[in-house]
Design an enzyme around this catalytic site. Structure first.
Site, PDB file in Angstrom:
ATOM      1  N   LYS A  20       0.639  -1.328   0.095  1.00  0.00           N
ATOM      2  CA  LYS A  20       0.048  -0.162   0.126  1.00  0.00           C
ATOM      3  C   LYS A  20       0.828   1.338  -0.049  1.00  0.00           C
ATOM      4  CE  LYS A  20      -4.023  -1.839   2.412  1.00  0.00           C
ATOM      5  NZ  LYS A  20      -5.109  -1.643   3.295  1.00  0.00           N
ATOM      6  N   PHE A  31     -15.624   4.314   6.753  1.00  0.00           N
ATOM      7  CA  PHE A  31     -14.071   4.579   6.365  1.00  0.00           C
ATOM      8  C   PHE A  31     -13.946   4.533   4.880  1.00  0.00           C
ATOM      9  CE2 PHE A  31     -14.366  -0.011   7.813  1.00  0.00           C
ATOM     10  CZ  PHE A  31     -13.569  -0.543   6.532  1.00  0.00           C
ATOM     11  N   GLU A  35     -10.088 -10.708  -7.214  1.00  0.00           N
ATOM     12  CA  GLU A  35      -8.843  -9.847  -7.051  1.00  0.00           C
ATOM     13  C   GLU A  35      -7.687  -9.676  -8.080  1.00  0.00           C
ATOM     14  OE1 GLU A  35      -7.999  -9.556  -2.857  1.00  0.00           O
ATOM     15  OE2 GLU A  35      -9.950  -8.959  -2.309  1.00  0.00           O
ATOM     16  N   ARG A  47      -1.940 -14.459   4.918  1.00  0.00           N
ATOM     17  CA  ARG A  47      -2.726 -13.743   6.057  1.00  0.00           C
ATOM     18  C   ARG A  47      -1.914 -13.973   7.151  1.00  0.00           C
ATOM     19  NH1 ARG A  47      -7.304 -11.490   4.449  1.00  0.00           N
ATOM     20  NH2 ARG A  47      -8.234 -11.538   6.649  1.00  0.00           N
ATOM     21  N   ARG A  87       2.353  -6.306   9.470  1.00  0.00           N
ATOM     22  CA  ARG A  87       1.795  -5.125  10.044  1.00  0.00           C
ATOM     23  C   ARG A  87       2.207  -4.732  11.300  1.00  0.00           C
ATOM     24  NH1 ARG A  87      -3.973  -7.129   7.706  1.00  0.00           N
ATOM     25  NH2 ARG A  87      -4.346  -6.057   5.703  1.00  0.00           N
ATOM     26  N   HIS A 137      -2.265  -5.295   1.758  1.00  0.00           N
ATOM     27  CA  HIS A 137      -3.819  -5.897   1.594  1.00  0.00           C
ATOM     28  C   HIS A 137      -3.524  -7.234   1.285  1.00  0.00           C
ATOM     29  CE1 HIS A 137      -7.782  -6.912   0.090  1.00  0.00           C
ATOM     30  NE2 HIS A 137      -7.324  -7.514  -0.913  1.00  0.00           N
ATOM     31  N   THR A 164      -5.589  -6.946  10.670  1.00  0.00           N
ATOM     32  CA  THR A 164      -5.987  -5.662  10.062  1.00  0.00           C
ATOM     33  C   THR A 164      -5.279  -4.683  10.805  1.00  0.00           C
ATOM     34  OG1 THR A 164      -7.726  -6.831   9.125  1.00  0.00           O
ATOM     35  CG2 THR A 164      -7.576  -4.219   9.100  1.00  0.00           C
ATOM     36  N   TYR A 190     -12.663  -1.932  -3.772  1.00  0.00           N
ATOM     37  CA  TYR A 190     -13.052  -1.951  -2.303  1.00  0.00           C
ATOM     38  C   TYR A 190     -14.499  -1.681  -2.468  1.00  0.00           C
ATOM     39  CZ  TYR A 190      -8.485  -2.053  -0.242  1.00  0.00           C
ATOM     40  OH  TYR A 190      -7.326  -2.308   0.260  1.00  0.00           O
ATOM     41  N   ASN A 236      -2.091   0.336   6.665  1.00  0.00           N
ATOM     42  CA  ASN A 236      -1.797  -1.003   7.364  1.00  0.00           C
ATOM     43  C   ASN A 236      -0.830  -1.751   6.232  1.00  0.00           C
ATOM     44  OD1 ASN A 236      -3.805  -1.712   5.546  1.00  0.00           O
ATOM     45  ND2 ASN A 236      -4.832  -3.059   7.172  1.00  0.00           N
TER      46      ASN A 236
HETATM   47  P1  CMP Z   1      -7.735  -4.343   3.636  1.00  0.00           P
HETATM   48  O1  CMP Z   1      -7.258  -5.554   3.703  1.00  0.00           O
HETATM   49  O2  CMP Z   1      -7.128  -3.673   2.368  1.00  0.00           O
HETATM   50  O3  CMP Z   1      -9.132  -4.400   3.420  1.00  0.00           O
HETATM   51  C1  CMP Z   1     -10.133  -3.143   3.806  1.00  0.00           C
HETATM   52  C2  CMP Z   1      -9.338  -2.122   4.521  1.00  0.00           C
HETATM   53  O4  CMP Z   1     -10.095  -1.105   5.025  1.00  0.00           O
HETATM   54  C3  CMP Z   1      -8.289  -2.666   5.595  1.00  0.00           C
HETATM   55  O5  CMP Z   1      -7.297  -3.222   4.909  1.00  0.00           O
HETATM   56  C4  CMP Z   1      -7.925  -1.537   6.222  1.00  0.00           C
HETATM   57  O6  CMP Z   1      -6.732  -0.550   5.870  1.00  0.00           O
HETATM   58  C5  CMP Z   1      -9.144  -0.665   6.052  1.00  0.00           C
HETATM   59  N1  CMP Z   1      -9.728  -0.063   7.065  1.00  0.00           N
HETATM   60  C6  CMP Z   1     -10.538  -1.389   8.007  1.00  0.00           C
HETATM   61  N2  CMP Z   1     -11.200  -0.694   9.012  1.00  0.00           N
HETATM   62  C7  CMP Z   1     -10.846   0.511   9.182  1.00  0.00           C
HETATM   63  C8  CMP Z   1     -11.048   1.777  10.070  1.00  0.00           C
HETATM   64  N3  CMP Z   1     -11.914   1.383  10.952  1.00  0.00           N
HETATM   65  N4  CMP Z   1     -10.588   3.013   9.583  1.00  0.00           N
HETATM   66  C9  CMP Z   1      -9.856   3.118   8.371  1.00  0.00           C
HETATM   67  N5  CMP Z   1      -9.769   2.202   7.465  1.00  0.00           N
HETATM   68  C10 CMP Z   1     -10.102   0.812   7.661  1.00  0.00           C
END
Ligand code: CMP
Length: 140
Positions: free
Chosen positions: A11, A59, A128, A87, A104, A117, A93, A51, A114
């Site tokens: 990312k 968010f 994907e 994972r 992470r 993905h 996450t 997404y 983070n």
């Molecule tokens: P990802 O695995 O890319 O899938 C969805 C993304 O949404 C997740 O990682 C986070 O980066 C983001 N995400 C999930 N929860 C939140 C949150 N509470 N605030 C901001 N971003 C979020």
């Protein structure tokens, strides 16, 4: 255990901090092979489309803006039980909840920024991968 594929994104928070190699090394050391990789600057259409499953979440706007903010590296990873393996090395996450030694925990800045993905199922991995790659770009 079967050799399967998963989809990964390094990312913007990671590309900005020049961590593409560091993250890729952690993926490789976890037993995953990079069989496709490209650095792209996501369009709004790509970020919103990728997404779309999160579009009702509070968010969503922040997530889309972040994914468009700097280049990302999209990758196809191959290995035994690739979805789970990826994972496991990514960690939770929310980096505050991630285990030591995961990508992470070691590198993420926040739940939004983070670092990586990864697909959450084999079914979503296929969707994907197809979103960003055509067959010729994947060389196993
Ligand atoms: P990802 O695995 O890319 O899938 C969805 C993304 O949404 C997740 O990682 C986070 O980066 C983001 N995400 C999930 N929860 C939140 C949150 N509470 N605030 C901001 N971003 C979020």
């Amino acid at each position: 255990m079967a050799v399967t594929r998963t989809f990964s994104i390094i990312k913007p928070d990671a590309t900005r901090r020049n961590l593409t190699g560091v993250v890729t090394k952690m993926l490789e050391e976890a037993g995953l092979r990079v069989v496709a990789s490209k650095r792209i600057h996501m369009s709004r259409e790509q970020a919103e489309g990728f997404y779309a499953v999160h579009k009702e979440r509070p968010f969503f706007g922040e997530l889309v803006e972040f994914m468009m903010s700097e280049p990302v590296v999209v990758q196809v990873l191959e290995g035994e039980d690739a979805v789970k393996r990826n994972r496991d090395i990514m960690g939770a996450t929310n980096p505050a909840e991630a285990e030591a030694g995961t990508i992470r925990k070691e590198h993420a800045l926040s739940i939004g920024e983070n670092t990586v993905h990864g697909s959450d199922s084999e079914e979503n991995a296929k969707i994907e991968i197809d979103f960003f790659f055509n067959k010729e770009e994947i060389v196993g």
